[in-house]
Design a protein around this motif. Structure first.
Motif, PDB file in Angstrom:
ATOM      1  N   VAL A 102       0.868  -1.179   0.000  1.00 27.60           N
ATOM      2  CA  VAL A 102       0.000   0.000   0.000  1.00 27.60           C
ATOM      3  C   VAL A 102       0.905   1.229   0.000  1.00 27.60           C
ATOM      4  O   VAL A 102       1.719   1.416   0.906  1.00 27.60           O
ATOM      5  CB  VAL A 102      -0.940   0.029   1.231  1.00 27.60           C
ATOM      6  CG1 VAL A 102      -1.757   1.309   1.244  1.00 27.60           C
ATOM      7  CG2 VAL A 102      -1.846  -1.187   1.236  1.00 27.60           C
ATOM      8  N   ARG A 103       0.778   2.045  -1.040  1.00 30.79           N
ATOM      9  CA  ARG A 103       1.520   3.314  -1.138  1.00 30.79           C
ATOM     10  C   ARG A 103       0.672   4.380  -0.459  1.00 30.79           C
ATOM     11  O   ARG A 103      -0.533   4.491  -0.707  1.00 30.79           O
ATOM     12  CB  ARG A 103       1.760   3.662  -2.604  1.00 30.79           C
ATOM     13  CG  ARG A 103       2.363   5.007  -2.869  1.00 30.79           C
ATOM     14  CD  ARG A 103       3.790   5.100  -2.389  1.00 30.79           C
ATOM     15  NE  ARG A 103       4.301   6.438  -2.670  1.00 30.79           N
ATOM     16  CZ  ARG A 103       5.554   6.704  -2.916  1.00 30.79           C
ATOM     17  NH1 ARG A 103       6.439   5.753  -2.933  1.00 30.79           N
ATOM     18  NH2 ARG A 103       5.919   7.934  -3.139  1.00 30.79           N
ATOM     19  N   LEU A 104       1.298   5.183   0.411  1.00 30.46           N
ATOM     20  CA  LEU A 104       0.586   6.193   1.177  1.00 30.46           C
ATOM     21  C   LEU A 104       0.951   7.595   0.701  1.00 30.46           C
ATOM     22  O   LEU A 104       2.063   7.834   0.243  1.00 30.46           O
ATOM     23  CB  LEU A 104       0.947   6.057   2.655  1.00 30.46           C
ATOM     24  CG  LEU A 104       0.708   4.673   3.270  1.00 30.46           C
ATOM     25  CD1 LEU A 104       1.308   4.598   4.661  1.00 30.46           C
ATOM     26  CD2 LEU A 104      -0.763   4.334   3.286  1.00 30.46           C
ATOM     27  N   ASN A 105      -0.007   8.518   0.852  1.00 28.33           N
ATOM     28  CA  ASN A 105       0.282   9.927   0.553  1.00 28.33           C
ATOM     29  C   ASN A 105       0.827  10.594   1.824  1.00 28.33           C
ATOM     30  O   ASN A 105       1.072   9.931   2.829  1.00 28.33           O
ATOM     31  CB  ASN A 105      -0.951  10.642  -0.004  1.00 28.33           C
ATOM     32  CG  ASN A 105      -2.101  10.725   0.981  1.00 28.33           C
ATOM     33  OD1 ASN A 105      -1.951  10.496   2.182  1.00 28.33           O
ATOM     34  ND2 ASN A 105      -3.278  11.049   0.474  1.00 28.33           N
ATOM     35  N   ALA A 106       1.014  11.911   1.770  1.00 28.20           N
ATOM     36  CA  ALA A 106       1.587  12.649   2.897  1.00 28.20           C
ATOM     37  C   ALA A 106       0.750  12.528   4.171  1.00 28.20           C
ATOM     38  O   ALA A 106       1.274  12.632   5.280  1.00 28.20           O
ATOM     39  CB  ALA A 106       1.774  14.119   2.525  1.00 28.20           C
ATOM     40  N   GLU A 107      -0.555  12.316   4.024  1.00 30.56           N
ATOM     41  CA  GLU A 107      -1.438  12.152   5.184  1.00 30.56           C
ATOM     42  C   GLU A 107      -1.544  10.687   5.612  1.00 30.56           C
ATOM     43  O   GLU A 107      -2.390  10.333   6.419  1.00 30.56           O
ATOM     44  CB  GLU A 107      -2.838  12.696   4.868  1.00 30.56           C
ATOM     45  CG  GLU A 107      -2.907  14.205   4.700  1.00 30.56           C
ATOM     46  CD  GLU A 107      -2.441  14.637   3.304  1.00 30.56           C
ATOM     47  OE1 GLU A 107      -2.742  13.931   2.319  1.00 30.56           O
ATOM     48  OE2 GLU A 107      -1.770  15.673   3.207  1.00 30.56           O
ATOM     49  N   GLU A 108      -0.688   9.833   5.028  1.00 33.00           N
ATOM     50  CA  GLU A 108      -0.676   8.401   5.282  1.00 33.00           C
ATOM     51  C   GLU A 108      -1.995   7.725   4.917  1.00 33.00           C
ATOM     52  O   GLU A 108      -2.433   6.777   5.571  1.00 33.00           O
ATOM     53  CB  GLU A 108      -0.251   8.087   6.718  1.00 33.00           C
ATOM     54  CG  GLU A 108       1.176   8.487   7.009  1.00 33.00           C
ATOM     55  CD  GLU A 108       1.701   7.955   8.330  1.00 33.00           C
ATOM     56  OE1 GLU A 108       1.152   6.976   8.865  1.00 33.00           O
ATOM     57  OE2 GLU A 108       2.681   8.541   8.824  1.00 33.00           O
ATOM     58  N   LYS A 109      -2.598   8.206   3.851  1.00 32.21           N
ATOM     59  CA  LYS A 109      -3.811   7.588   3.305  1.00 32.21           C
ATOM     60  C   LYS A 109      -3.412   6.762   2.082  1.00 32.21           C
ATOM     61  O   LYS A 109      -2.560   7.176   1.295  1.00 32.21           O
ATOM     62  CB  LYS A 109      -4.830   8.651   2.877  1.00 32.21           C
ATOM     63  CG  LYS A 109      -5.252   9.578   3.994  1.00 32.21           C
ATOM     64  CD  LYS A 109      -6.134   8.871   4.971  1.00 32.21           C
ATOM     65  CE  LYS A 109      -6.621   9.867   6.017  1.00 32.21           C
ATOM     66  NZ  LYS A 109      -7.142   9.246   7.174  1.00 32.21           N
ATOM     67  N   PRO A 110      -4.027   5.594   1.887  1.00 32.25           N
ATOM     68  CA  PRO A 110      -3.684   4.759   0.734  1.00 32.25           C
ATOM     69  C   PRO A 110      -4.009   5.456  -0.588  1.00 32.25           C
ATOM     70  O   PRO A 110      -5.079   6.036  -0.745  1.00 32.25           O
ATOM     71  CB  PRO A 110      -4.575   3.531   0.901  1.00 32.25           C
ATOM     72  CG  PRO A 110      -4.989   3.535   2.335  1.00 32.25           C
ATOM     73  CD  PRO A 110      -5.009   4.969   2.761  1.00 32.25           C
TER      74      PRO A 110
END
Length: 102
Positions: free
Chosen positions: A68-76
């Motif tokens: 799972v790749r996450l964005n800056a907010e640690e959302k998938p």
């Protein structure tokens, strides 16, 4: 991420699959180490940094996601499910190359 670097890595992975495809195809873990991880690294994924990428993430009733790749907010933002290459003895370098090229 440089496109040429990603293309070069895909070519290298294809060579590895040509030589070891039968072994890689038998195990999801081998496919992850020999095929998926190198391509993700070439794409700039930091698979060892849990704030950027997580492995074996529980997804409720859907089971586990392999990556799972996450964005800056640690959302998938990207979910990848790994499998062996074409089920063991059914491995075909032609089909593998076709999959990577698409």
């Amino acid at each position: 991420m440089a496109v040429k670097a990603v293309e070069d890595e895909i070519r290298r992975v294809m060579d590895v699959a040509d030589k070891f495809g039968g072994w890689i195809s038998e195990h999801e873990t081998a496919n992850r180490y020999a095929v998926i991880d190198p391509i993700l690294w070439a794409l700039g994924w930091q698979t060892g940094l849990p704030w950027e990428c997580r492995v074996e993430v529980k997804r409720g009733k859907q089971g586990r996601a392999d990556y799972v790749r996450l964005n800056a907010e640690e959302k998938p933002v990207v979910v990848i499910e790994a499998k062996g290459l074409y089920g063991g003895s059914n491995y075909s370098p032609t089909n593998f190359r076709r999959t990577l090229a698409s």
